[in-house]
Scaffold this active site. Structure first.
Site, mmCIF file in Angstrom:
data_model
loop_
_atom_site.group_PDB
_atom_site.id
_atom_site.type_symbol
_atom_site.label_atom_id
_atom_site.label_comp_id
_atom_site.label_asym_id
_atom_site.label_seq_id
_atom_site.Cartn_x
_atom_site.Cartn_y
_atom_site.Cartn_z
ATOM 1 C CG PHE A 147 -1.878 1.068 0.948
ATOM 2 C CD1 PHE A 147 -3.324 1.047 0.500
ATOM 3 C CD2 PHE A 147 -1.453 2.443 1.423
ATOM 4 C CE1 PHE A 147 -4.109 2.152 0.121
ATOM 5 C CE2 PHE A 147 -2.558 3.510 1.457
ATOM 6 C CZ PHE A 147 -3.661 3.285 0.654
ATOM 7 C CG ASP A 232 5.874 4.095 1.629
ATOM 8 O OD1 ASP A 232 6.041 4.657 2.534
ATOM 9 O OD2 ASP A 232 4.994 3.964 0.728
ATOM 10 C CE LYS A 261 0.096 6.787 6.478
ATOM 11 N NZ LYS A 261 -1.173 6.926 6.262
HETATM 12 C C1 LIG Z 1 3.109 2.906 3.277
HETATM 13 C C2 LIG Z 1 2.147 3.892 2.953
HETATM 14 N N1 LIG Z 1 2.716 4.779 1.900
HETATM 15 C C3 LIG Z 1 1.858 5.746 1.349
HETATM 16 C C4 LIG Z 1 0.816 6.131 2.183
HETATM 17 C C5 LIG Z 1 -0.019 7.194 1.576
HETATM 18 O O1 LIG Z 1 -0.036 8.400 2.429
HETATM 19 P P1 LIG Z 1 -1.468 9.355 2.188
HETATM 20 O O2 LIG Z 1 -2.802 8.812 2.352
HETATM 21 O O3 LIG Z 1 -0.824 10.627 2.913
HETATM 22 O O4 LIG Z 1 -1.207 9.813 0.603
HETATM 23 C C6 LIG Z 1 0.225 5.456 3.083
HETATM 24 C C7 LIG Z 1 -1.084 5.692 3.744
HETATM 25 O O5 LIG Z 1 -1.551 4.902 4.421
HETATM 26 C C8 LIG Z 1 1.003 4.381 3.757
HETATM 27 O O6 LIG Z 1 0.641 3.616 4.749
#
Ligand SMILES: Cc1ncc(COP(=O)(O)O)c(C=O)c1O
Length: 408
Positions: A147, A232, A261
């Site tokens: 994700f 990530d 976040k």
């Molecule tokens: C590992 C990871 N990458 C990217 C994102 C995307 O972040 P955003 O919701 O701020 O676009 C998330 C969101 O849950 C995430 O958990």
């Protein structure tokens, strides 16, 4: 004539959302009106322990005093310049964030998905400009059950049909391999590979923790293959797992780290691509940007977040309380919990499906004053603010035991 604003009840507010708000979420039926630390309060004044913490966007709790003060001070001085001009907060933020991660350069963005999108662009450009991949041929290897966000390109390499169906055509150039499988990764990487992009722990997939040695293996493999390792850390980073970054558990330094976040302190959206100079150095004026990325309010809050992490206190708390979390969950195995995975203050808990779906268990917990979020099937995710007290955590685990004991 003056109108007296009437306070609407939770039920009225939920009903009012229905016709005017896109139905892209299915929230628990709780309407939060205020919050402090690890606790939120609904419209009727009922209090709940927040065991989700905004998917780790609230690692420091709601309205942490140091973060609120930094935001207030900045609000009174300067909020937005765009990158057409310099602002006096950005250099300090970038210097400290780079130092915190052991990398050299920062590309400031806003949301997590934007950081991932930016990394995809940077990795491709690096492949053409530095690695010498023929134009248009660059590939990026990702893991199944990932994700990384919701944009068109990101869902192009998702394996979750709900995230993809109806949104094609998709962006090409991605190869998907099973997570936690170094042999599959090795087989997928070739001369066209710009990067391997993975979550060091897969959050949305249910807090999937790879075997010891996997992250070090990815580092070794990407170095040998001459491609970038992009981690990530948007959900796993910034203290959550007991270290500043989840890759720190294997003392691995990726070429690119994506943060978001918690970087915004639960106040403003702040994300960043942090990388080695050779990688982010491929960008030139006009090739990438964002009106809000690196704005002075974001930089001030982000700097205050980095200052909190520099103390090591939050990483320590996550590690120590992680032992309490793990012990409490271990005690529930066989008593409604069929298995769990945890690292630091982060756990994916598989509940016996006979006791209900993750959603049903979340609703029962909500009625007992605990807010959590289900992921898939009968899995719930626990990620309290790193400021939660041991006693609060123990009580939450007792409540989970009680709710599971009650059965469906
Ligand atoms: C590992 C990871 N990458 C990217 C994102 C995307 O972040 P955003 O919701 O701020 O676009 C998330 C969101 O849950 C995430 O958990």
């Amino acid at each position: 004539m003056t109108t007296v604003a009437r306070t609407r009840s939770s039920a009225e507010l939920i009903g009012a959302e229905e016709p005017v708000l896109a139905h892209n979420y299915h929230p628990l039926p709780v309407v939060v009106a205020r919050a402090e630390g690890a606790w939120v309060e609904d419209v009727e004044g009922r209090r709940y322990l927040d065991m989700l913490a905004g998917y780790s966007a609230l690692n420091f709790g709601h309205r942490h005093p140091a973060l609120i003060e930094a935001a207030h001070r900045q609000l009174d001085r300067l909020t937005l310049t765009s990158r057409a001009f310099h602002n006096d907060r950005l250099a300090g933020f970038a210097e400290r964030l780079a130092a915190l991660t052991g990398l050299d350069m920062v590309l400031p963005m806003n949301t997590g998905a934007e950081a991932v999108e930016s990394a995809v662009k940077v990795a491709r450009k690096w492949a053409y400009d530095v690695k010498g991949v023929p134009d248009g041929r660059a590939t990026i290897v990702v893991a199944a059950d990932n994700f990384h966000g919701r944009t068109t390109t990101i869902v192009s390499f998702s394996t979750d049909e709900t995230a993809r169906a109806g949104f094609g055509p998709f962006t090409p150039g991605f190869r998907v391999v099973p997570y936690n499988d170094l042999a599959a990764l090795e087989a997928a990487v070739d001369d066209t590979t710009a990067a391997v992009l993975i979550e060091p722990i897969q959050g949305e997939a249910g807090v999937n923790i790879p075997d010891d040695g996997y992250l070090a293996g990815v580092r070794d493999l990407t170095r040998r293959a001459g491609c970038l390792f992009v981690a990530d850390e948007i959900q796993s980073g910034l203290g959550r797992t007991g270290h500043t970054l989840a890759v720190d558990h294997e003392s691995v330094v990726p070429d690119v780290v994506l943060l978001g976040k918690a970087l915004g302190g639960g106040i403003v959206p702040v994300s960043a691509v942090v990388a080695r100079r050779e990688v982010l150095g491929v960008l030139h004026p006009g090739e990438h940007g964002s009106t809000f990325g690196g704005n002075p309010l974001a930089a001030a809050v982000g700097t205050a977040v980095v200052e909190l992490l520099e103390t090591g206190e939050f990483q320590r708390r996550a590690a120590e309380l992680g032992v309490v979390l793990r012990g409490g969950l271990q005690a529930l195995v066989g008593k409604g919990v069929v298995g769990f995975r945890s690292r630091g203050l982060w756990a994916g808990v598989d509940v016996d499906p006979a006791l209900g779906t993750g959603r049903e268990v979340s609703e029962r917990l909500m009625r007992e004053g605990i807010l959590v979020k289900d992921t898939h099937g009968s899995t719930i995710r626990l990620a309290p603010p790193l400021t939660v007290r041991g006693e609060e955590l123990r009580e939450a685990l007792e409540t989970l035991g009680k709710v599971l004991g009650q059965g469906g």
